[in-house]
Write an enzyme that holds these catalytic residues in place. Structure first.
Site, PDB file in Angstrom:
ATOM      1  CB  CYS A   1       5.126   2.426   7.626  1.00  0.00           C
ATOM      2  SG  CYS A   1       4.538   3.980   6.790  1.00  0.00           S
ATOM      3  CG  LEU A   2       6.263   0.983   1.627  1.00  0.00           C
ATOM      4  CD1 LEU A   2       5.799   1.186   0.195  1.00  0.00           C
ATOM      5  CD2 LEU A   2       7.649   0.078   1.408  1.00  0.00           C
TER       6      LEU A   2
ATOM      7  CG  HIS B   1       0.220   6.738   5.323  1.00  0.00           C
ATOM      8  ND1 HIS B   1       1.194   7.399   5.828  1.00  0.00           N
ATOM      9  CD2 HIS B   1       0.214   5.476   5.227  1.00  0.00           C
ATOM     10  CE1 HIS B   1       2.057   6.279   6.136  1.00  0.00           C
ATOM     11  NE2 HIS B   1       1.650   5.261   5.591  1.00  0.00           N
TER      12      HIS B   1
ATOM     13  CD  GLN C   1       3.041   5.783   2.655  1.00  0.00           C
ATOM     14  OE1 GLN C   1       2.276   5.226   2.129  1.00  0.00           O
ATOM     15  NE2 GLN C   1       4.176   5.097   3.313  1.00  0.00           N
TER      16      GLN C   1
ATOM     17  N   GLY D   1       0.813  -1.109  -0.103  1.00  0.00           N
ATOM     18  CA  GLY D   1       0.154  -0.087   0.033  1.00  0.00           C
ATOM     19  C   GLY D   1       0.767   0.993   0.007  1.00  0.00           C
TER      20      GLY D   1
ATOM     21  CG  HIS E   1      -0.660   1.570   7.300  1.00  0.00           C
ATOM     22  ND1 HIS E   1      -0.074   0.950   8.370  1.00  0.00           N
ATOM     23  CD2 HIS E   1      -0.055   2.375   6.306  1.00  0.00           C
ATOM     24  CE1 HIS E   1       1.372   1.543   7.968  1.00  0.00           C
ATOM     25  NE2 HIS E   1       1.270   2.257   6.896  1.00  0.00           N
ATOM     26  CD  GLU E   2      -1.214   2.471   2.747  1.00  0.00           C
ATOM     27  OE1 GLU E   2      -0.926   3.535   2.459  1.00  0.00           O
ATOM     28  OE2 GLU E   2      -0.599   1.411   3.000  1.00  0.00           O
TER      29      GLU E   2
END
Ligand SMILES: [Zn+2]
Length: 188
Positions: free
Chosen positions: A88-89, A134, A51, A46, A130-131
């Site tokens: 998380c990226l 963000h 991000q 995701g 989670h997204e």
């Protein structure tokens, strides 16, 4: 298509709320394609617009080869509870268990700006939540106890010098570097 730089913890854009998308443009189509590219390259499941340094309320998700574009997503319903490990990226190498609703119903627009509703459970539900977090300036670390968050931030402090300017250049990472990392497919 292009691989975008990923903003990491410390970049203020990760803490800003996003702005709803009111019209699809060629530029946004390109951004979505680049976000998928970047997510694949970074071995994530995701990726949300902040991000990659953007302020649109837009995220992409892909689990088991099923790409989903979420524009202006909202969670309509939540049920159950499930605990699972998240990464998380934007916070590389930090993982922690997070409890979230297990099942959700989401409403969003697709890439053609057509509304749809989606019922998701387990990993897909976790990833979408989670997204969406963000898109509201929220990170999975925010769910941890003070003790666990402090430990995670201490570990991050040791890692963060790898990301000058809060930028993670995934284009410089070869897939070989990423192989063998047991957590990678769970990065969101
Ligand atoms: Zn994330």
């Amino acid at each position: 298509m292009a691989i975008l730089d990923i903003r990491v913890l410390g970049d203020p854009i990760l803490r800003q709320a996003t702005t709803p998308v009111d019209a699809m443009t060629e530029e946004l189509h390109r951004l979505i394609a680049d976000m998928f590219d970047t997510m694949h390259h970074a071995r994530g499941i995701g990726l949300a617009a902040p991000q990659v340094g953007r302020t649109e309320r837009l995220a992409v998700v892909e689990i088991e080869g099923e790409p989903i574009v979420l524009i202006n997503p909202e969670v309509l319903e939540r049920a159950g509870k499930a605990k699972g490990e998240e990464g998380c990226l934007s916070i590389p190498d930090i993982y922690a268990d997070v409890e979230r609703p297990r099942d959700i119903t989401v409403r969003a627009l697709d890439e053609q700006m057509q509304p749809f509703e989606l019922e998701a459970t387990q990993l897909l539900a976790r990833c979408i939540q989670h997204e969406i977090d963000h898109l509201e300036g929220k990170l999975f670390l925010d769910y941890l106890s003070v003790l666990k968050r402090t430990a995670a931030l201490a570990k991050w402090k040791l890692e963060s010098h790898h990301y000058p300017g809060y930028i993670r250049r995934v284009s410089l990472e070869t897939p070989e570097d990423l192989d063998g990392h047991e957590h990678l497919e769970e990065e969101l």
